[in-house]
Scaffold this active site. Structure first.
Site, short mmCIF file in Angstrom:
data_model
loop_
_atom_site.label_atom_id
_atom_site.label_comp_id
_atom_site.label_asym_id
_atom_site.label_seq_id
_atom_site.Cartn_x
_atom_site.Cartn_y
_atom_site.Cartn_z
N HIS A 204 0.82 -1.22 0.00
CA HIS A 204 0.00 0.00 0.00
C HIS A 204 0.85 1.26 0.00
O HIS A 204 0.47 2.27 -0.58
CB HIS A 204 -0.98 -0.03 1.17
CG HIS A 204 -2.17 -0.86 0.86
ND1 HIS A 204 -3.01 -1.35 1.79
CD2 HIS A 204 -2.65 -1.27 -0.33
CE1 HIS A 204 -3.98 -2.05 1.21
NE2 HIS A 204 -3.77 -2.02 -0.09
N ARG A 311 -17.53 0.34 -15.21
CA ARG A 311 -17.58 -1.11 -14.91
C ARG A 311 -18.51 -1.33 -13.72
O ARG A 311 -18.06 -1.40 -12.57
CB ARG A 311 -16.18 -1.62 -14.58
CG ARG A 311 -15.21 -1.64 -15.75
CD ARG A 311 -13.87 -2.23 -15.31
NE ARG A 311 -13.07 -2.71 -16.41
CZ ARG A 311 -12.01 -2.06 -16.90
NH1 ARG A 311 -11.64 -0.91 -16.40
NH2 ARG A 311 -11.32 -2.59 -17.89
N ARG A 347 -21.73 -0.03 -18.46
CA ARG A 347 -21.70 -1.42 -18.89
C ARG A 347 -22.54 -2.24 -17.91
O ARG A 347 -22.37 -2.11 -16.69
CB ARG A 347 -20.26 -1.94 -18.90
CG ARG A 347 -20.22 -3.41 -19.24
CD ARG A 347 -18.82 -3.90 -19.48
NE ARG A 347 -18.08 -4.07 -18.24
CZ ARG A 347 -16.80 -4.40 -18.20
NH1 ARG A 347 -16.12 -4.54 -19.34
NH2 ARG A 347 -16.16 -4.56 -17.07
N GLU A 456 -15.48 -8.27 -27.69
CA GLU A 456 -14.35 -8.82 -26.94
C GLU A 456 -14.23 -10.34 -27.10
O GLU A 456 -13.41 -10.97 -26.46
CB GLU A 456 -14.40 -8.41 -25.46
CG GLU A 456 -15.74 -8.50 -24.80
CD GLU A 456 -15.76 -7.91 -23.39
OE1 GLU A 456 -14.72 -7.50 -22.87
OE2 GLU A 456 -16.85 -7.88 -22.79
N ASN A 479 -8.82 -6.20 -23.65
CA ASN A 479 -8.27 -7.08 -22.61
C ASN A 479 -8.80 -8.50 -22.82
O ASN A 479 -8.07 -9.47 -22.75
CB ASN A 479 -8.68 -6.61 -21.21
CG ASN A 479 -8.28 -5.18 -20.95
OD1 ASN A 479 -7.40 -4.66 -21.62
ND2 ASN A 479 -8.92 -4.54 -20.00
N ASP A 480 -10.11 -8.59 -23.06
CA ASP A 480 -10.69 -9.91 -23.28
C ASP A 480 -10.51 -10.38 -24.72
O ASP A 480 -10.36 -11.57 -24.96
CB ASP A 480 -12.19 -9.88 -22.94
CG ASP A 480 -12.40 -10.08 -21.45
OD1 ASP A 480 -11.77 -10.98 -20.89
OD2 ASP A 480 -13.17 -9.31 -20.85
N ARG A 490 -6.25 -14.48 -19.04
CA ARG A 490 -5.55 -13.24 -18.70
C ARG A 490 -5.12 -13.19 -17.24
O ARG A 490 -4.39 -12.30 -16.83
CB ARG A 490 -6.39 -12.01 -19.08
CG ARG A 490 -7.66 -11.83 -18.31
CD ARG A 490 -8.59 -10.80 -18.97
NE ARG A 490 -8.70 -9.57 -18.20
CZ ARG A 490 -9.68 -8.69 -18.35
NH1 ARG A 490 -10.63 -8.87 -19.26
NH2 ARG A 490 -9.73 -7.60 -17.63
N CYS A 527 -11.84 0.31 -25.32
CA CYS A 527 -11.84 0.60 -23.88
C CYS A 527 -10.94 -0.34 -23.09
O CYS A 527 -10.89 -0.29 -21.88
CB CYS A 527 -13.25 0.58 -23.32
SG CYS A 527 -14.02 -1.05 -23.42
C1 PEP Z 1 -11.82 -5.47 -21.82
O1 PEP Z 1 -12.05 -6.68 -21.80
O2 PEP Z 1 -10.99 -4.94 -22.57
C2 PEP Z 1 -12.56 -4.56 -20.92
C3 PEP Z 1 -12.46 -3.27 -21.04
O3 PEP Z 1 -13.31 -5.13 -19.96
P1 PEP Z 1 -12.71 -5.75 -18.60
O4 PEP Z 1 -11.25 -5.44 -18.54
O5 PEP Z 1 -13.49 -5.12 -17.50
O6 PEP Z 1 -13.02 -7.19 -18.77
MG MG Z 2 -13.83 -7.39 -20.82
#
Ligand code: PEP
Ligand code: MG
Length: 603
Positions: A204, A311, A347, A456, A479-480, A490, A527
């Site tokens: 922290h 989110r 979302r 995604e 990301n997904d 991931r 995003c």
């Molecule tokens: C993604 O998957 O890129 C995304 C923005 O959603 P999260 O990271 O919340 O799964």
């Molecule tokens: Mg995602």
């Protein structure tokens, strides 16, 4: 007089930048603990001492918390709250009392015995982040021990005198977040940074340093043996390095870099009020990703053009009940109001995989104990839109709350993890049903609220003609998309090296999604994390991206980068990159493009 010896100590840099100052060494934070067997008649007295010490630390933390500036980063409050929670935990506040009573130990002894017990429990935890929380427990206990020894919690002892204009670099075995805050707040001191021997990147104190923008090095083993009180010290957080008594040449170079950094930061701040556009005048929307309503403040502070990704699942996590429609409405409306008409993309619940509801909350949904937990493959399991469709009441409650919030701002609905056209159709039917329910209750909402979908899953990126007909906007969750395209979990560190955004398959899916949106004249944003990565800006722009949604801290650096780039030239560049097939070479080309940066268009 002998010249002070140059020493270089390595550690982990936890906030970016250079700090130059005079070293002040703190005594070891472990206290000499008096271990005394007490008489039965002293039990009450000893328990009273312990109670007073806890109260003194509680007052100190409360006082610190109430003095936090309104614009301080969220982490500052969160860490003090955590230390306050640890202080209240029965394992620390009650168990030592029992030890005093039953084993006739003095308060200090009972408290340290209990501390060791709690730390043993932490050490058995697999998760690095949680394991590191034992440091927080230790830090809280040390404050109580200090209070026991002196009646009031001690604050770190400070050097007697610093020359005018001189800054301070603390060198300690460990520092508690509260210590950093005390020092940061003192008007008579200018804290440049700190070095600790303990701690990792997720401690922290490290996270706090990062959010305060305070250069620091943690895990600098042996720092207190090699750095002496009063030494001139340079922290180079980017190079994970501390240098004591640098040469004149080094000092000169570090001062130059430090001035350049300060100048760059103030240039970035000047960009806040400017609309993002490319060198050739193409306007770009820079949006923020947020997780909780209070993050909207960071988005505004960074000059975001709206919220590109709220989110919402974070409202549902870490609690045993589910947020009611009213509670959700308040949360969504708060963000919509704060953004004053700028778009807010909410979302719908993306629960499942790594974002889970508590066992009790799951049971309240009627999932029952029969369901296999943990799922054998949660990323491919009941997640996001699949989850919502499986629990209609949960979904409808959220949709009603979002719809009601659409009355107070520009709110849009974003559906995560779509793979099938029928999921879009079902989601749209749920939205229609939620609208009817509100109509029956005579509650208002924006009847033309837009429904968008996240791209995604590769199946979605390969079904774009059908998707763009049914959706008002797209948001690419890279990301997904990377996880599902490359079949890489991931969250699994053993395959993290294969999680590669430069893989041509990933880049092609992103490019083709943007192209499909442009062709259908519907907005597309990215995003995922890579929207905030500077080395990706030119490539995404070149693919035709006009909306980037990212962590608020990345908005100004990306804006600066956009001012340097031409939309037209980026298009040619992206065309070249998309014809390449070797991820290593792609990465190399993107990095080469980053340097040297052309002068920013700041006026
Ligand atoms: C993604 O998957 O890129 C995304 C923005 O959603 P999260 O990271 O919340 O799964
Ligand atoms: Mg995602």
């Amino acid at each position: 007089m002998a010249e002070a010896k140059r020493e270089a100590v390595t550690g982990i840099g936890v906030a970016r930048g250079i700090a130059i100052g005079r070293a002040h060494l703190l005594a070891p934070s472990e206290l000499e603990v008096r271990q005394v067997a007490i008489e039965r008649r002293d039990v009450v007295h000893e328990i009273a001492r312990l109670t007073r010490a806890f109260a003194a630390v509680r007052d100190e933390l409360d006082e610190l918390r109430s003095g936090i500036a309104p614009d301080a980063p969220n982490e500052v409050r969160a860490f003090l709250d955590l230390h306050r929670l640890i202080l209240e935990d029965a394992l620390l506040s009650e168990a030592p009392r029992d030890l005093i009573r039953t084993r006739l130990m003095n308060a200090e002894w009972a408290l340290t015995i209990q501390l060791e017990e709690v730390c043993r429990q932490f050490e058995a935890i697999d998760d690095e982040y949680l394991r590191e929380r034992s440091t927080d427990v230790r830090q809280v206990v040390e404050r109580v021990l200090n209070a026991l020894s002196e009646g009031t919690p001690t604050r770190v002892a400070l050097p007697k005198k610093l020359a005018a204009g001189e800054r301070l670099v603390l060198v300690a075995r460990d520092l508690a977040p509260a210590d950093v805050l005390h020092l940061k707040d003192r008007a008579d001191l200018d804290l440049a940074g700190f070095v600790t021997e303990l701690g990792g990147p997720t401690s922290h104190t490290a996270i706090l340093a990062r959010s305060l923008g305070l250069p620091a090095i943690v895990g600098a083993d042996g720092a207190r043996a090699r750095i002496a009180e009063g030494d001139v010290v340079v922290i180079d957080a980017d190079a994970d390095l501390v240098i004591a008594n640098p040469t004149e040449d080094e000092l000169h170079e570090f001062r130059r870099r430090s001035r350049a950094e300060a100048e760059h930061r103030s240039q970035l701040r000047r960009l806040k009020g400017k609309l993002a556009r490319t060198r050739d005048g193409i306007p770009i929307d820079l949006l923020a990703n947020i997780e909780l309503p209070r993050d909207a403040r960071d988005a505004l502070e960074a000059g975001a053009d709206g919220i590109g990704l709220f989110r919402s699942e974070f409202l549902f996590m870490d609690r045993d009940d589910l947020p009611s429609e009213d509670e959700q409405f308040e949360a969504y409306a708060k963000v919509a109001r704060a953004m004053k008409g700028k778009p807010v993309v909410i979302r719908t619940l993306d629960i499942g995989a790594d974002k889970v509801l508590t066992e009790t909350a799951r049971e309240s949904l009627g999932m029952g104990r029969g369901a296999p937990r943990p799922e054998s493959n949660p990323a491919l399991g009941l997640r996001a839109i699949r989850y919502c469709l499986a629990y209609p009441d949960l979904f409808l409650t959220q949709l009603r709350a979002i719809l009601r919030a659409s009355e107070v701002g520009t709110v849009r609905i974003l559906i995560p993890m779509l793979a099938h056209v029928h999921e879009i159709e079902q989601a749209a039917a749920f939205v229609a049903r939620a609208k009817e329910q509100l109509k029956e209750r005579k509650l208002k909402y924006d009847a033309r609220i837009q429904l968008g979908g996240m791209i995604e899953v590769p199946a979605a990126a390969l079904s774009l003609p059908e998707f763009v007909q049914r959706l008002k906007f797209l948001s690419i969750g890279t990301n997904d998309l990377i996880q599902y395209t490359l079949a890489i979990d991931r969250t699994d560190s053993s395959v993290a090296h294969l999680y590669d955004q430069m893989h041509p398959a990933v880049l092609r899916l992103i490019a083709q999604t943007i192209r499909a949106g442009v062709k259908a004249r519907i907005p597309v944003s990215v995003c995922g994390e890579l929207a905030g990565e500077l080395e990706m800006t030119e490539l995404l722009l070149g693919m035709g991206l006009r909306q980037f949604s990212m962590h608020p801290s990345q908005i100004l650096p990306v804006k600066e980068r956009l001012f340097e780039l031409s939309f037209k030239d980026s298009g040619r560049f992206a065309g070249r990159v998309l014809r390449m097939s070797d991820p290593m070479k792609i990465r190399h080309v993107l990095q080469r493009e980053m340097q040297p940066a052309a002068p920013a268009v700041l006026q």
